[in-house]
Design a protein around this motif. Structure first.
Motif, PDB file in Angstrom:
ATOM      1  N   CYS A  96       0.850  -1.187   0.000  1.00 20.11           N
ATOM      2  CA  CYS A  96       0.000   0.000   0.000  1.00 20.11           C
ATOM      3  C   CYS A  96       0.885   1.237   0.000  1.00 20.11           C
ATOM      4  O   CYS A  96       1.744   1.402   0.867  1.00 20.11           O
ATOM      5  CB  CYS A  96      -0.904  -0.004   1.233  1.00 20.11           C
ATOM      6  SG  CYS A  96      -1.919   1.493   1.389  1.00 20.11           S
ATOM      7  N   ALA A 101      -3.188   0.787  -3.185  1.00 23.66           N
ATOM      8  CA  ALA A 101      -3.621   1.085  -1.812  1.00 23.66           C
ATOM      9  C   ALA A 101      -4.588   0.004  -1.374  1.00 23.66           C
ATOM     10  O   ALA A 101      -5.271  -0.609  -2.208  1.00 23.66           O
ATOM     11  CB  ALA A 101      -4.284   2.459  -1.731  1.00 23.66           C
ATOM     12  N   ASP A 102      -4.626  -0.239  -0.058  1.00 30.62           N
ATOM     13  CA  ASP A 102      -5.612  -1.187   0.434  1.00 30.62           C
ATOM     14  C   ASP A 102      -6.963  -0.499   0.552  1.00 30.62           C
ATOM     15  O   ASP A 102      -7.092   0.715   0.326  1.00 30.62           O
ATOM     16  CB  ASP A 102      -5.167  -1.799   1.763  1.00 30.62           C
ATOM     17  CG  ASP A 102      -4.962  -0.751   2.871  1.00 30.62           C
ATOM     18  OD1 ASP A 102      -5.656   0.286   2.856  1.00 30.62           O
ATOM     19  OD2 ASP A 102      -4.101  -0.985   3.733  1.00 30.62           O
TER      20      ASP A 102
END
Length: 254
Positions: free
Chosen positions: A154, A176-177
Motif C-alpha cells: 500500500c 492502496a488497500d
C-alpha cells in the motif's frame, strides 16, 4: 569514418531533401539511432529495402561524430504484412511512436526491443487480441523506462496488501488497500482480480512472455483503460498515431 555493424528495428521514416531518408531505428541493445539513407527514394532501392519501418535488419553503417550513414542493410525479419490490416498497422505505428518517445541515444534498454519485436510478431500473426497487446506493451514499456507502477505494498500506509481488494491510482502510480483508498479518495479504482493478475504478470514476467496471458470482459476493459491512461498521464503528452488508431478502434471503456 568508422564502420559499424549492428542489428536494429526501424521505428520511423523521415524524408530528407529530394531523394534521401532518415530512419529512426532501435538497436538490438535498445538504443535509438538515426540513420541517413542516401538515395533511398530513388527508383532503385536495392540496398535500402531493409532500412524501413517495421523491418528488423542487419546494418553496415559509417559513423562519424555520432552520425550514421547507411552502407548496407539486409533483412533479418520484416513485419510489412502488418499493413494488410489497417487496425494492426495503426496500432504498430503507435507502439513504434511510443518506443521512440521512451528511448534515446545514450541509454540502452534491450527489453524494449525484444518486447516490440514480440508485439509486432503478435500483430502479424493475428492470434492475440490487439487491445491486450497494446495494453501489455504500454504497462511493461513504461516500467522498463522508469515509470513502473508500485504494486508491492500500500503506497499510503506501507503495509503489504495480502488479500484483495487492491485499489490503484493512475496519478500516484501506486496501489492502496481498501481502508487507505477510502480514506484518501481521489482516483483510486478497485482492480478486478483478473486485471490485477494480468498486470502483475506483465510487470514481472520475462520479456518474451509478456503477452502470454488471456483476459476478457470487464477485467480486460479495465486493464486496457488503465494502461492507456497511465501512459498518457505520466508522459504528459498524446500521440498522433494513437488518435489514428482510436479513430479505427474506439475504446470499449468509457
Amino acid at each position: 569514418m568508422a564502420e559499424v555493424k549492428l542489428r536494429a528495428l526501424g521505428l520511423r521514416e523521415t524524408d530528407f531533401g529530394d531523394y534521401d531518408r532518415y530512419l529512426t531505428a532501435l538497436t538490438e541493445e535498445g538504443r535509438k539511432i538515426e540513420i541517413l539513407c542516401k538515395n533511398a527514394r530513388r527508383g532503385n532501392q536495392g540496398k535500402t529495402i531493409a532500412a524501413r519501418q517495421f523491418c528488423f535488419a542487419e546494418f553496415v553503417l559509417r559513423e562519424r561524430g555520432g552520425r550514421f550513414t547507411l552502407q548496407e542493410a539486409s533483412i533479418v525479419r520484416d513485419f510489412f504484412a502488418i499493413a494488410e490490416d489497417i487496425e494492426a498497422y495503426a496500432l504498430a505505428c503507435y507502439l513504434c511512436e511510443l518506443t521512440n518517445t521512451l528511448t534515446d541515444e545514450s541509454e540502452e534498454s534491450p527489453a524494449l526491443c525484444r518486447m516490440l519485436l514480440s508485439a509486432l510478431t503478435a500483430l502479424c500473426a493475428g492470434k492475440r487480441a490487439k487491445n491486450l497487446v497494446k495494453a501489455a506493451f504500454e504497462w511493461r514499456a513504461m516500467a522498463e523506462s522508469g515509470y513502473a507502477p508500485d504494486l508491492s505494498a500500500c503506497g499510503v500506509c506501507g503495509r503489504v496488501i495480502e488479500t484483495p481488494p487492491v485499489f490503484f491510482s493512475v496519478r500516484a502510480g501506486q496501489a492502496a488497500d481498501k481502508v487507505c483508498a477510502r480514506r484518501i479518495g481521489g482516483d483510486y479504482a478497485r482492480l478486478s482480480e483478473g486485471a490485477l493478475r494480468a498486470l502483475l504478470h506483465v510487470l514481472t514476467s520475462e520479456a518474451r512472455r509478456v503477452y502470454a496471458f488471456a483476459l476478457s470482459g470487464p477485467a480486460a476493459a479495465q486493464f486496457c483503460e488503465l494502461a492507456e491512461q497511465y501512459t498518457l498521464y505520466h508522459l504528459g503528452r498524446g500521440f498522433d498515431s494513437l488518435k489514428f488508431y482510436r479513430s479505427l478502434c474506439p475504446p470499449v471503456f468509457g
